[in-house]
Design a protein around this motif. Structure first.
Motif: not given
Length: 222
Positions: A17-20, A31-37
């Protein structure tokens, strides 16, 4: 300075996720990140994105189940599924569940960027007008047109609730189902009854029938 395209990444592998995020930010994306559904569902329902990248094997809510929930709520952001499950059957399942594209891990960075550019160029999908007893629902614009010609604006949650009921007018939906699929970001089960009341007040009490001990379904014409 003009803002870049917005991308939602739902990925539980923190390093990937960090690489993306670093890669896409270098290409001008916000970019917005989410670690789960669950977090991905919340962001998908409450914010607007130009494209989304979903893993399949997510905690809390599986990636394809997340995609289904977004589509059921009228979220039409183009989705690329990025998954280690990459055989033909897996790809077909992902596309059948509503993804616009599917890329297997490990992937080529240039190919990923190219696929995202293609998705951003696609014309936006449209949510069909849904017919129900007494009128029609334009879910995209959150407007009900009654058979007598009257038009009523709905809130986002009113629209989502009416759409779920109207798509399957003969099905009885439990409060638990409606809470999970319409009000996933809410903690109080009473919110279902509250929004049923809102719709009845706007469109007529007969619109939604209470099935005692079970839940709700579409009723007769208001």
């Amino acid at each position: 300075m003009e803002a870049g395209p917005r991308v939602l990444i739902v990925e539980d592998d923190a390093r990937l996720a960090a690489m993306l995020r670093e890669l896409l930010q270098s290409e001008g994306y916000e970019v917005s990140l989410a670690p789960d559904g669950q977090r991905g569902l919340h962001l998908g329902l409450t914010e607007s994105f130009d494209v989304a990248v979903l893993d399949r094997g997510l905690p809390v809510i599986d990636g394809l189940d997340l995609l289904t929930k977004l589509r059921e709520r009228g979220v039409l952001v183009p989705v690329l599924v990025l998954s280690a499950l990459g055989n033909a059957a897996d790809r077909v399942e992902g596309l059948d569940r509503g993804a616009e594209d599917y890329l297997a891990k490990p992937f080529d960075i240039d190919e990923l960027l190219a696929r995202l550019r293609v998705l951003r160029r696609r014309p936006a999908s449209t949510v069909p007008v849904i017919r129900f007893a007494g009128g029609t629902l334009d879910a995209a614009n959150r407007v009900v047109t009654r058979d007598d010609g009257g038009r009523l604006a709905l809130s986002e949650r009113e629209t989502a609730l009416l759409e779920r009921l109207a798509r399957r007018p003969n099905q009885v939906f439990s409060r638990e189902d409606l809470l999970e699929n319409v009000f996933a970001d809410a903690d109080d089960p009473g919110i279902v009854d509250t929004y049923v009341h809102h719709l009845r007040r706007k469109l007529g009490r007969e619109l939604i029938e209470t099935v005692r001990g079970i839940g709700y379904r579409m009723g007769a014409a208001p």
